[in-house]
Design a protein around this motif. Structure first.
Motif, short mmCIF file in Angstrom:
data_model
loop_
_atom_site.label_atom_id
_atom_site.label_comp_id
_atom_site.label_asym_id
_atom_site.label_seq_id
_atom_site.Cartn_x
_atom_site.Cartn_y
_atom_site.Cartn_z
N LEU A 127 0.82 -1.20 0.00
CA LEU A 127 0.00 0.00 0.00
C LEU A 127 0.86 1.26 0.00
CD1 LEU A 127 -2.93 1.06 0.14
CD2 LEU A 127 -2.68 1.09 2.64
N THR A 128 1.97 1.22 0.72
CA THR A 128 2.88 2.37 0.75
C THR A 128 3.40 2.69 -0.65
OG1 THR A 128 3.56 1.87 3.02
CG2 THR A 128 5.04 3.25 1.70
N PHE A 129 3.90 1.67 -1.34
CA PHE A 129 4.45 1.89 -2.68
C PHE A 129 3.35 2.23 -3.68
CE2 PHE A 129 7.93 -0.60 -0.81
CZ PHE A 129 9.01 0.20 -1.16
N PHE A 130 2.17 1.59 -3.53
CA PHE A 130 1.08 1.87 -4.45
C PHE A 130 0.59 3.31 -4.30
CE2 PHE A 130 -3.47 2.13 -5.41
CZ PHE A 130 -3.46 1.76 -6.74
N ALA A 131 0.44 3.78 -3.07
CA ALA A 131 -0.02 5.15 -2.85
C ALA A 131 0.99 6.16 -3.41
CB ALA A 131 -0.25 5.40 -1.36
N TYR A 132 2.27 5.83 -3.28
CA TYR A 132 3.32 6.71 -3.83
C TYR A 132 3.23 6.75 -5.35
CZ TYR A 132 8.03 8.54 -4.70
OH TYR A 132 9.09 9.29 -5.12
N PHE A 133 3.07 5.58 -5.97
CA PHE A 133 2.95 5.51 -7.42
C PHE A 133 1.68 6.22 -7.89
CE2 PHE A 133 0.89 3.19 -10.93
CZ PHE A 133 1.80 3.44 -11.95
N LYS A 134 0.57 5.99 -7.20
CA LYS A 134 -0.71 6.59 -7.58
C LYS A 134 -0.64 8.12 -7.55
CE LYS A 134 -5.58 6.90 -6.15
NZ LYS A 134 -5.55 8.36 -6.18
N ALA A 135 0.06 8.66 -6.57
CA ALA A 135 0.15 10.12 -6.44
C ALA A 135 0.77 10.75 -7.67
CB ALA A 135 0.95 10.49 -5.20
N TYR A 136 1.65 10.03 -8.35
CA TYR A 136 2.27 10.53 -9.56
C TYR A 136 1.47 10.15 -10.82
CZ TYR A 136 6.66 11.88 -7.26
OH TYR A 136 7.60 12.50 -6.47
N ALA A 137 1.00 8.91 -10.86
CA ALA A 137 0.40 8.39 -12.09
C ALA A 137 -1.05 8.80 -12.28
CB ALA A 137 0.52 6.86 -12.12
N PHE A 138 -1.87 8.68 -11.24
CA PHE A 138 -3.29 9.04 -11.38
C PHE A 138 -3.83 9.56 -10.04
CE2 PHE A 138 -2.73 4.54 -10.78
CZ PHE A 138 -3.66 4.14 -9.84
N PRO A 139 -3.42 10.75 -9.65
CA PRO A 139 -3.91 11.33 -8.40
C PRO A 139 -5.41 11.62 -8.44
CG PRO A 139 -2.75 12.99 -9.67
CD PRO A 139 -2.55 11.69 -10.40
N SER A 140 -6.06 11.52 -7.29
CA SER A 140 -7.49 11.81 -7.23
C SER A 140 -7.77 13.29 -7.47
CB SER A 140 -8.05 11.39 -5.86
OG SER A 140 -7.83 10.02 -5.62
N HIS A 141 -6.98 14.14 -6.84
CA HIS A 141 -7.08 15.59 -7.02
C HIS A 141 -5.66 16.15 -7.12
CE1 HIS A 141 -10.84 14.52 -4.81
NE2 HIS A 141 -11.36 15.26 -5.78
N PRO A 142 -5.18 16.36 -8.34
CA PRO A 142 -3.79 16.78 -8.53
C PRO A 142 -3.40 18.02 -7.73
CG PRO A 142 -4.77 16.17 -10.63
CD PRO A 142 -5.88 16.16 -9.63
N ALA A 143 -4.35 18.93 -7.50
CA ALA A 143 -4.02 20.15 -6.76
C ALA A 143 -3.83 19.89 -5.27
CB ALA A 143 -5.10 21.20 -6.97
N ASP A 144 -4.37 18.75 -4.78
CA ASP A 144 -4.24 18.41 -3.37
C ASP A 144 -3.11 17.41 -3.17
OD1 ASP A 144 -6.00 19.94 -1.82
OD2 ASP A 144 -7.71 18.73 -2.44
N ARG A 145 -1.90 17.85 -3.51
CA ARG A 145 -0.70 17.05 -3.29
C ARG A 145 0.38 17.93 -2.70
NH1 ARG A 145 0.72 14.39 -8.98
NH2 ARG A 145 0.24 16.53 -9.63
N LYS A 146 1.26 17.29 -1.95
CA LYS A 146 2.38 18.02 -1.35
C LYS A 146 3.65 17.24 -1.56
CE LYS A 146 4.00 20.10 2.98
NZ LYS A 146 3.71 20.32 4.43
N PHE A 147 4.62 17.86 -2.23
CA PHE A 147 5.89 17.22 -2.53
C PHE A 147 7.00 17.85 -1.69
CE2 PHE A 147 3.29 16.79 -6.32
CZ PHE A 147 3.47 15.46 -6.68
N SER A 148 7.97 17.03 -1.37
CA SER A 148 9.18 17.54 -0.72
C SER A 148 10.36 17.23 -1.64
CB SER A 148 9.38 16.88 0.65
OG SER A 148 9.81 15.54 0.50
N SER A 149 11.54 17.53 -1.18
CA SER A 149 12.73 17.24 -1.98
C SER A 149 13.25 15.82 -1.75
CB SER A 149 13.85 18.24 -1.65
OG SER A 149 14.15 18.19 -0.26
N SER A 150 12.56 15.09 -0.88
CA SER A 150 13.00 13.73 -0.53
C SER A 150 11.95 12.71 -0.93
CB SER A 150 13.27 13.64 0.98
OG SER A 150 13.47 12.30 1.38
N ALA A 151 12.36 11.77 -1.77
CA ALA A 151 11.44 10.70 -2.18
C ALA A 151 11.08 9.81 -0.99
CB ALA A 151 12.07 9.88 -3.29
N ILE A 152 12.04 9.59 -0.10
CA ILE A 152 11.78 8.75 1.07
C ILE A 152 10.76 9.43 1.99
CG2 ILE A 152 12.81 7.76 3.15
CD1 ILE A 152 15.38 7.37 1.57
#
Length: 226
Positions: A127-152
């Motif tokens: 689920l951790t890896f899937f949610a990470y992948f989903k956030a990039y590939a097909f987010p539910s609401h692209p504007a409701d995302r928060k990125f940092s400089s660290s992938a981890i």
């Protein structure tokens, strides 16, 4: 978490003065031995069957629709509030199926505890890896995302605020309030049954634990709409 905690514990043993943990091969064999002892196909079937059953209740069980707070991007998301109904139905089926129809032992969860923990951890990592992948590939609401400089950091803290499938299937509400919280009191009942099977009675502390945890869980679902 199960694997990492076990490895930290084993590392402490390896670093101790106990001679049989000084050898790395012995240390690895010890950890593999216990993981293989805990693993069973039935435990995995039981866990993922449970997960699927709770997902079906989450989707199909009727209930009022509540709305969350406004998201940073301006969305007010709907939620199907059927947790209390799911809790009552699940426990009724468990008690009737185990105690009346004898389809399975009431101690089935306790009897397969190690394998269930391994299955839960495997799903947690997926689920951790899937949610990470989903956030990039097909987010539910692209504007409701928060990125940092660290992938981890992004992987552990999450990128999407409210990852979803469709309009109502919210990842956070489901995984926090269904497989885990519903199972909490079911686990207690199963361990109480296992205790009865082992010693012939249920202790006062076990009875109180079941009562107090049930009070907490019912209160949680009663106020779920809030």
């Amino acid at each position: 978490m199960l694997y990492s905690c076990a490895l930290v514990y084993l590392y402490d043993l390896k670093s101790s003065d106990l001679p049989y943990f000084k050898n790395l091969g012995t240390w690895i064999s010890f950890s593999v031995f216990y993981l293989t002892q805990w693993f069973s196909t039935f435990g995995f079937q039981l866990y993922f069957g449970w997960l699927s059953f709770q997902a079906a209740l989450y989707v199909f069980l009727p209930g009022p629709v509540g709305y969350g707070q406004m998201t940073p991007a301006g969305y007010k998301l709907p939620y199907i509030v059927n947790g209390l109904a799911a809790w009552f139905l699940t426990h009724a089926l468990f008690l009737v199926g185990s105690l009346y129809f004898k389809l399975f032992k009431a101690s089935v969860i306790a009897d397969n505890w190690g394998s269930l923990m391994i299955a839960a951890n495997c799903y947690g990592y997926f689920l951790t890896f899937f949610a990470y992948f989903k956030a990039y590939a097909f987010p539910s609401h692209p504007a409701d995302r928060k990125f940092s400089s660290s992938a981890i950091y992004d992987m552990f803290m999450g990128i999407e605020f409210n990852p979803r499938f469709g309009k109502y299937f919210d990842f956070k509400l489901f995984h926090n309030g269904r497989p885990g919280i519903v199972a909490w009191t079911l686990i207690n009942l199963s361990f109480a049954a296992a205790q009865y099977n082992e010693i012939g009675y249920v202790t006062n502390s076990m009875i109180l634990l079941n009562i107090f945890h049930a009070m907490y869980v019912v209160d949680f679902f009663y106020h779920e709409v809030l």
